[in-house]
Each structure stands twice: as C-alpha cells, then as structure tokens.
Design an enzyme around this catalytic site. Sequence first.
Site, PDB file in Angstrom:
ATOM      1  CG  ASP A 149       5.432  27.361  31.759  1.00 25.65           C
ATOM      2  OD1 ASP A 149       4.553  27.126  30.693  1.00 25.65           O
ATOM      3  OD2 ASP A 149       6.235  26.433  32.215  1.00 25.65           O
TER       4      ASP A 149
ATOM      5  CD  GLU B  25      10.585  23.557  26.140  1.00 26.80           C
ATOM      6  OE1 GLU B  25      10.940  22.411  26.504  1.00 26.80           O
ATOM      7  OE2 GLU B  25       9.451  23.660  25.530  1.00 26.80           O
TER       8      GLU B  25
ATOM      9  CG  HIS C 197       9.056  23.236  34.212  1.00 35.22           C
ATOM     10  ND1 HIS C 197      10.081  23.079  33.440  1.00 35.22           N
ATOM     11  CD2 HIS C 197       7.990  23.283  33.760  1.00 35.22           C
ATOM     12  CE1 HIS C 197       9.532  22.978  32.167  1.00 35.22           C
ATOM     13  NE2 HIS C 197       8.293  23.400  32.305  1.00 35.22           N
TER      14      HIS C 197
ATOM     15  CD  GLU D 275       8.489  19.558  32.315  1.00 38.73           C
ATOM     16  OE1 GLU D 275       9.464  18.916  32.091  1.00 38.73           O
ATOM     17  OE2 GLU D 275       7.675  20.001  31.109  1.00 38.73           O
TER      18      GLU D 275
ATOM     19  NE  ARG E 189      12.294  20.897  28.239  1.00 41.64           N
ATOM     20  CZ  ARG E 189      11.057  20.698  29.094  1.00 41.64           C
ATOM     21  NH1 ARG E 189      11.389  19.602  30.020  1.00 41.64           N
ATOM     22  NH2 ARG E 189      10.066  21.420  29.130  1.00 41.64           N
TER      23      ARG E 189
ATOM     24  CG  ASP F 275      10.172  26.158  29.525  1.00 44.51           C
ATOM     25  OD1 ASP F 275      11.059  26.756  29.216  1.00 44.51           O
ATOM     26  OD2 ASP F 275      10.018  25.295  28.681  1.00 44.51           O
TER      27      ASP F 275
ATOM     28  CD1 TRP G 233       1.417  28.173  27.361  1.00 42.49           C
ATOM     29  CD2 TRP G 233      -0.531  26.995  28.216  1.00 42.49           C
ATOM     30  NE1 TRP G 233       1.925  26.944  28.167  1.00 42.49           N
ATOM     31  CE2 TRP G 233       0.784  26.276  28.401  1.00 42.49           C
ATOM     32  CE3 TRP G 233      -1.710  26.867  28.417  1.00 42.49           C
ATOM     33  CZ2 TRP G 233       0.537  25.138  29.445  1.00 42.49           C
ATOM     34  CZ3 TRP G 233      -1.812  25.488  29.357  1.00 42.49           C
ATOM     35  CH2 TRP G 233      -0.828  24.600  29.755  1.00 42.49           C
TER      36      TRP G 233
END
Length: 885
Positions: A474, A467, A759, A738, A465, A461, A527
Amino acid sequence: MLKVTKVMCEYRENPVGIDSAAPRFSWQLKGEGRNIMQTGYRIQVYEDGGSFECPVWDTGKVECSCSVHVEYKGPALKSGMRYYYRVMVWDNKGNKSDWSETAYWEMGLLSPSEWRAKWIAKKEIDGEQGYLPSPMLRREFEVRGKVKKARIYASALGLYFLELNGRRVSDWYFTPGWTNYNRRIQYQTMDVTDLLKEGKNAAGAVLGDGWLSGDLAWGNASKTYGKRIALLFQMHIYYEDGTEDIVVSDRSWRASEGPILMSQIYHGEQYDARLEKDGWSKPGYDDSDWTGVEILDHTMDTLVAQENDPVMIADILKPVALIKTPSGDTVIDMGQNMVGWVRFSVRGARGTKVTLKHAEVLDRDGNFYTANLRNAKQTIEYTLKGTGDETYEPHFTFQGFRYVKVEEYPGELSLDNFTGVVLHSGLEVTGSFECSNPLVNQLQHNILWGQKGNFLEVPTDCPQRDERLGWTGDAQVFIRTACFNMNVATFFSKWLKDLKSDQLENGGIPHVIPNVLGKDGHSSAAWADASTICPWTIYLCYGDKRVLEQQYDSMKAWVEYVRAQGSNEFLWNTGLHFGDWLGLDAKENSYVGATAKDFIATAFYAYSTGILKQTAEVLGYDADAKEYAALYDKIIENFQREFVTPNGRLASPTQTAHVLALMFDLVKPEDRQRVADTLAELIHESKDHLTTGFVGTPYLCLVLSRYGLNDLAYKLMLNEDYPSWLYPITKGATTIWEHWDGIKEDGSFWSPDMNSFNHYAYGSIGDWLYRVVCGIDTNKDEPGYRHIHIRPQPGPGLSYARASLKSMYGEIKSGWEDCGDVLKISITIPANTTASVVLPAAQLDDVFEWGVSLDKAEGVLSCSQSEKSVHLELGSGDYLFTYVK
Ligand code: BGC
C-alpha cells in the site's frame, strides 16, 4: 531585493533534538524578476553562548548553486548543544542578499552512555491479567535557582505523555512512536524551560500499552514486543550561574493506577473520572498511597532521536448532523471519515456514563454499521465524576470513523458538546489540485483525507479495523501521490529505517513494517519492492541522496533475495504473492486478480533491479552499477522470452499485465505502441472501465497518457459508474475505499471481512492528476524539482485544471484553461530552478506570454517547435502563455 527564506535544518524549521552528525541545510530564494539562480552561498554557525562574531563554522563564500541539503562540515557537534545559523546568497544578476533570519537546531543525546536515567515500570502484581489500567508515575524535585534552560529527553516502552507542575509538556501524541522497539526506539526532546519554577516542582508521566504490548493485528495478538511498559526520563536543568542538575527516572519515582482503566489502539478507552488524582503532577501532592517502581533491564543502545514530527492534532471538525436511525440509535455525523477521536463535554451525576461507538458508514437502511471493523471495538466509555462541566478526550487510542453512536449520555445531547479531533503525524501539506469537475475535486479531497488518516506514525493500509498496519504494498503504491500532497520525506526515511531493521537476514522483506506478523509472511512482489521504490521516490521528489545511502544495503539485499529464488536467476516464479490484489478480473471468491503472479513478480524484479542500478550510479558505486545493469538486461531478456511473443503480444491478457509492461519498459521499444493499443482494446472490452487491482491501478492512466491514449485516461478517471474513482463519490465517499464497490449500487456492502472505507491505495490516481493533468514532474538527473518538467495534458471533460506543489525550492504551479479556441497555461517556477515546458497543441508563432512573443519574453531561455508542441526552457518566475490551439 534578493532574500533568503524558509531556512531549514533536516527538513525542519528550528528542530530540537536531532542526532545527525552532519545535518543538512536547505533554504529558498526570493527576488525580483525572472530567471533567478543562486551563484554562491555562505553559512555561518555558532554555538549557544557564542555569536556570529566567532562562529564555529563559516563556509565563506562558496561558489555553488546548491540550496537544498547542503551538509554541515564544521567541527564535531556536541550532545545537547544548540547551534544558531544563518545563510547569505548571491545570484546570477549580481545581487547579494542580507543574512537570513537566524535559525537554530539542537542536538539530542548523542551516545547511549549519556543516559543516566533508568527504564522504570510500575511494580508487577502477581496474577494480573487482561487489560491493565494505565500506570501513572511521579516524582518531585527542587529547582535551586534561576533556570537558563531545561530539556527533557524521554521515551517509553509502550506510549507516554508527560506533565510538569500540572501542565502537559508537549502537544505530541503516541510518543515515542512506532518502531520495532526491540531494535530501535525513538526518544523525544522537549524544551521545558518555561514550565519550571524556582523551588518545588513535580514531574509526572502516564503510560499506555500502545503498539508495544496492546492488541495488534487481526488475531488480537498482544505483547508483540514485550509485556512491560516503562518510562525513560532525563531532565537537564541549566542554571544562570552555570551549574546543572539532572533529574532522571530511577527508584525515587512513585507509581499508581489512575482513571485510564483500559486504552487500546483498536478498542478505545475506558476512563473513570472518579479515579482522577487531582494535582498528581504538581508539587505537594500526597503520594503516600502510591507504590515504588521497578527498574527494568532494558538497553539504551537502541535509542534514536525522533526523526520525523510526532503525531499532533491537525484539524478540528464540528459535527454536521444528529441522526436518529431507523433502529432508534442516536448517531452524530462528523461529515467526514476521519481519524482521531471525539472530544466531548458533559454534565451529570457522579457515576453516570458516556458511551460512544465509532463507525465509518451507515448501512443502506441508515443504521449504524460496524461489521467491517472486525474485532476492533472503537468504543469509549467515560464515567463522570459529577463535579460540574467535564471535558474528556482519549489518550492512547484512535478511531477511524465518520459516525459516532452515543449509547449513553446523561442529559440533553447537544452537538455543541462534541468535536472531532483529527490526528496524524506532523506533515506539511504541500500540494493542491483543482479542476472544473466538482467530483474530481472531491476525489482530491478524499485522497488527501486518506493520507491524513493513514499517516499516523507509519503508512498504514487502513485506520479503523483490527489491522492498521504498515503494509508495504500500500505504501509503495501511494508514495508518489503522498509526496505531492504533503512533505513526507522524514516520515518515509524513518519508516525505511524501520524496514531495514526488520529486513530478514536473507534479504526478504516482511509484508508489514514494523513487522508484527512474524517472520513467515514476507517478500510478496510489489509489496516487498517498497524497499527500492520508496527510497527512490523520496530521492526523486526531495533530492535526498542520503536516504539512498541509508537504504542502499537494504535495496541490494532485496534484489539479491529475489535473484536467489527459484532455478532461473533472471525470472521470479516462486513464492507467495498477493498478485494484482483486489483486481476485478479475479476468480469468484478470490481477492487475487487474473494477472499471472510470475508475470507481476518478474516485472517488479526488473523494476527494482533498474532502481538499484540507478541508485548505484547516483552513489558512485561503479562496480555495482555495472553488475546490476547487466542483471537488469538479463531479466528483461528473460521476461521477453517468457511472457512476450516474438511479435510483441503479451502472454497475460489482462489490463494490469499491459500496464506493467509499459510502465516498466519491459517490451521492446518497437512493440510498445502495440501493447498500448491492446491495453486500450482490453479497456474497451470492459466498456471503457478498469479491471485493475492494487498493482495495475496506480500506473493505468500514466501509461495511457504516455502512449497517446490521454483521452481514454480522462474517460476512465471521469467515469462515474462502477468501477471507477468517482463511483464512491456518487455514494457519498469522503475518503478512498478499499474496494471499487465497498458500497454497491443497491446500497449493500461488500463482505464485512475486508471492507475499509479509508484505504488510500486507489488514491494513487493523485499522481496522474498532478503529473499528467497539470504536468508537474521532476527530472531524475536533477531530482527534488531542481530541474522541473512541466507538461500539462488537457483532455476531454475538463475545462480547466491547476495544481501547486511546495517543493524544497519553493512553490511550483501549473494550470491550464481551455477557452474554446484558446488555451491559457499559467506556470510558476521557483527561484534557483529551471524548467523544461511542453505546451500542447501549440505553434511557436501563436504563443504569447502576457501578450509578448516568446523570443521577447523575459525568462524564456529557449524555445523550439516539435510536430504538435512548443518546447520551452524557463528560468524562475510566473508565466502566462496564451495561444490559439
Ligand atoms: C490489507 C491490504 C494489504 C493486503 C495484502 C490487507 O489486509 O488491508 O491493503 O495490502 O492485506 O494483501
């Protein structure tokens, strides 16, 4: 002159260490003139040590036009063996080519029983806690004579790199890559013939925590896959005299700690150069103060050959500015939001330090801003050894950044001493797009850089950060654009195997792949549908049927999972969904757009079922094809009953709902134009701006252009004020954000908890740029651009646009130039393909190809007139069409 070029095996030129029992060959044709089609081919293969005089496989002349994914069908392939091959072709003009250049591929270790090596780890010390230094492992060995060839097969629990006799063995990083290590783990094959010498030699390895045991996900969970990191190493040395030695990881290795004190994917690295062990991977090094190693009981059954190209250095950037911020920080500007690390040189006293922090943006006052990184520290701390010029770059971490704050640095800071090292999975750039609007060109640049930064081992993604995860939604949203920009076939077929291996028993699909969020987070509509959309897209773009075979059970299990949800098997109205994530019509303080979740869920249920049905058809699974055709019809029927009024109005009055209904053909054909017109009204109500989130955005312009609203699609794409694709560019974006307003008009930020500036999801507009503006598309009945659709759709605001795509058959190009009254369209069709072309706003008699009328132009196989356009069938070649509009 007919020639065979770009001969490839499993998508790669001369791959080493593959484990496919039936590798596939692809090649391209080059010849003179137009309309070149292959009519036959011949492939010859011989085993290392043999010759083409006595091939192990010779197809003889095969009358066939296929030149992509032609399967090896010779005798069983041997472990570790190199095979040489060459290809010859015949064309439709009576030409026969010479043999291609000789190419090769080499098999990896094909069975677990061939692994003689053991998983070895540094001994555990009681009470060890927190981040541990990276272990170094070594052993010496003797080379007995003249080496003919030598290979290392290696892997790690965690991350590893190898050295032989003081030299790094490969230019790969983050090996063995990221998979669910408990289910499948990749090994790499390295040709090390040139690194060995007769007599004493030494092998060394350094290990890192990586994804296996390092901090992962926002809770900073660690030890996701296990707590011990370990090496697996097996080297085969083949001598000129026919004998062989094998050196493996076992109890004979020695272990120590070294200069890497901490290295974490999110947090950066601490490196103390004073602790370097000079000569540690050379023979003769005194390792008497090193300890022994421990053997871990870990299986060999899960080892698989590396399928895609590992992470490599892809670009080197020079900084563009040295900034003193208002709050007094010294900050280097790389000029580009990038992913990788900083390489620097420094000179100074022993024990002095360099400390670097990394950020994507400066705040509105021009100060260094890291709040959006959440818990990711992205910090490099280097302690000097003080021996003169020292150059350093990190090992098992990467940073997402444009700005580098230099907190400590001995001596004068010169930009010449800093370099941005860009890293991503080895992927060939295949696409280009350019037009008359510089902001749109910057948009294309940003999309490509978003892809570079987020295609590091798995499609993530975001890269900065805490993540950096393989979010399925995505990936699904962006995959079609990704297939234009780069050849992502092996990257995705590997990731889809990860997806399959992490799929739940009930068919559910985790939110992120590899799944590090536990088994409760799974199966959100749009997703989890990555499980059907991604394989299908790879099939469409590369003609790769094997990826469908590989994924079929997973695709089917996913559709069956959805079918089993709730009380009506034809609707999907239960479960947790992210909805139209980040849609601008979300309620205050919500991330979820206004489009009803059951609307989105049922729409994707229909879409996935339709893909499954088509996949069953392609694979010849007739019973399933029938079954899913019937299921698909039922879902559509129920969708219409639930969400569409008898007069064709949609129950969910949002842009995204209308986009999905059109994109997935969910409403009756007679109602579609009305839905499209309502979509246009909704857009007008928003002052000709979008309100769509992750789910609607990728398809928005596609459906507008499909339903006669191309001008409105252009308007949306060319808007420069918020919310739009170009707004971030007016704020200096160099990657895709993002949020549509990651930086607001007044320079303030969207809240720090979710504000990535790299993103790629909204970069999915790239699909429309290639597929509509320049009109390059494939035909699902002859996928992989074997038959090409070219339908450029010029629109207001651009005076020219051109795109290219290096397909498996060769380069496709489509471009147009609006010269007032006259439109020029240039097209390139690669050999061994044909194209159906639509020339917009054209009349047959007015169109000339390089000054020649269509009926006389070579390569134009047929032409016809529809109301407003001219339709052509073209053979291969370069064409220039000119006509008065
Ligand atoms: C990620 C998204 C992802 C989402 C799921 C976020 O934290 O960054 O891109 O799709 O969660 O809703």
